[in-house]
Design an enzyme around this catalytic site. Sequence first.
Site, PDB file in Angstrom:
ATOM      1  CD  GLU A  83      12.847 -81.752 -27.188  1.00  0.00           C
ATOM      2  OE1 GLU A  83      12.029 -82.328 -27.626  1.00  0.00           O
ATOM      3  OE2 GLU A  83      12.927 -80.657 -27.468  1.00  0.00           O
TER       4      GLU A  83
ATOM      5  CE  LYS B 105      12.363 -74.855 -35.236  1.00  0.00           C
ATOM      6  NZ  LYS B 105      12.232 -76.262 -35.256  1.00  0.00           N
TER       7      LYS B 105
HETATM    8  O1  LIG Z   1      10.985 -76.016 -32.600  1.00  0.00           O
HETATM    9  C1  LIG Z   1      10.567 -76.772 -31.849  1.00  0.00           C
HETATM   10  N1  LIG Z   1       9.255 -76.475 -31.277  1.00  0.00           N
HETATM   11  C2  LIG Z   1       8.850 -77.620 -30.495  1.00  0.00           C
HETATM   12  C3  LIG Z   1       9.382 -78.959 -30.559  1.00  0.00           C
HETATM   13  C4  LIG Z   1       8.771 -80.174 -29.771  1.00  0.00           C
HETATM   14  O2  LIG Z   1       7.558 -79.654 -29.766  1.00  0.00           O
HETATM   15  C5  LIG Z   1       7.232 -79.643 -28.049  1.00  0.00           C
HETATM   16  C6  LIG Z   1       6.128 -78.922 -27.999  1.00  0.00           C
HETATM   17  O3  LIG Z   1       4.743 -79.436 -28.392  1.00  0.00           O
HETATM   18  P1  LIG Z   1       3.302 -78.890 -28.186  1.00  0.00           P
HETATM   19  O4  LIG Z   1       3.487 -77.713 -28.969  1.00  0.00           O
HETATM   20  O5  LIG Z   1       2.416 -80.098 -28.774  1.00  0.00           O
HETATM   21  O6  LIG Z   1       3.296 -78.820 -26.672  1.00  0.00           O
HETATM   22  C7  LIG Z   1       8.529 -79.301 -27.475  1.00  0.00           C
HETATM   23  O7  LIG Z   1       8.507 -79.655 -26.082  1.00  0.00           O
HETATM   24  C8  LIG Z   1       9.567 -80.013 -28.350  1.00  0.00           C
HETATM   25  O8  LIG Z   1       9.517 -81.522 -28.027  1.00  0.00           O
HETATM   26  C9  LIG Z   1      10.578 -79.163 -31.449  1.00  0.00           C
HETATM   27  O9  LIG Z   1      11.111 -80.242 -31.429  1.00  0.00           O
HETATM   28  N2  LIG Z   1      11.070 -78.193 -32.093  1.00  0.00           N
END
Ligand SMILES: O=c1[nH]cc([C@@H]2O[C@H](COP(=O)(O)O)[C@@H](O)[C@H]2O)c(=O)[nH]1
Length: 335
Positions: free
Chosen positions: A52, A187
Amino acid sequence: MSSSALSRLANLQRHFHHSEKGGSDGMARGLVKISPDVSDALLRGSAVVALESTIISHGMPYPQNLETAKEVEAVVRENGAVPATIAILDGIPCIGLSIEELERIAQLGTRAQKTARRDIAHIVAIKGNGATTVSATMFFASMVGISVFVTGGIGGVHRHGEHTMDISSDLTELGRTPVAVISAGVKSILDIPRTLEYLETQGVCVAAYKTNVFPAFFTETSGCKVGLTVESNRVCAKLRFYYATIKLGLGTGVLIAVPIPKEHATSGSLIESAIQRALKEARDKNITGNAETPFLLARVNELTGGASLASIVITLVILVTLELLHNDGGAESAS
Ligand SMILES: O=c1[nH]cc([C@@H]2O[C@H](COP(=O)(O)O)[C@@H](O)[C@H]2O)c(=O)[nH]1
């Protein structure tokens, strides 16, 4: 990676491609740019691993993000597979980035739009620059027939999600897109028990590597159990459950979580305390929605130097992925 391992993954990709792609695939493929490396590997049926780009734009500052992105790609290459980092540049979804394109997304940083599934059409329509999250990366990987996607942490149910309904589209994507996502878990900025509940609702099979507890990225355990343990050297280990998902046409993705190694656990615990502080700051500043994850991650990195540990963790996850593919006989049954 041995040549037999590569051909196993190739079999899997061919199978995936033939069984999952409908007639509109050719049309959809014409709308994306596939790099020569990735295109060649897909045509030859060799191993491709999707990566990604939100982690590059929003996960770490420049130039550390560029260095990490390059290192991660190098680890994939050194192990005989082709990396396909995915991003939208000038409105064109790119599957596999050149060094210049990688540099561009790293320099854009948060000026690139964080792009989940719902944002893709908008970014394409305005010819914008989008860094793909797990959901958008899975969508494009699946579109071109890439079956394995490695990342750090996926999104999940946010804390207080039971009131806010803030649930990452990564989870619904896992419920609708047949890609194997391999990560270091979720996380603890998120509500992990509810994240796993929601994945169950979406019909997603969740496995952990060499353990039956789900890891929390910086720490080995979230305290939550998973139903399936994978190991590279045990008969039941293999990625067979993923191949079965594909063969049966279940239509869902699978999630495999790899825990942080013991030697990094101490720094992991320190980072946990920073996470608690960052969570409080987000509440105090009323930071919500899709701004919340980038805020928390950036703040934790500032407070702890967590970004370097994050890149170690991602590298480890890639190595385990390639090891699993290497030792796996299951793909033959998918061909
Ligand atoms: O530990 C992490 N969690 C999430 C992300 C990033 O954040 C996105 C999710 O964001 P949201 O909670 O807004 O859906 C994930 O798909 C990833 O790209 C990240 O980089 N590192």
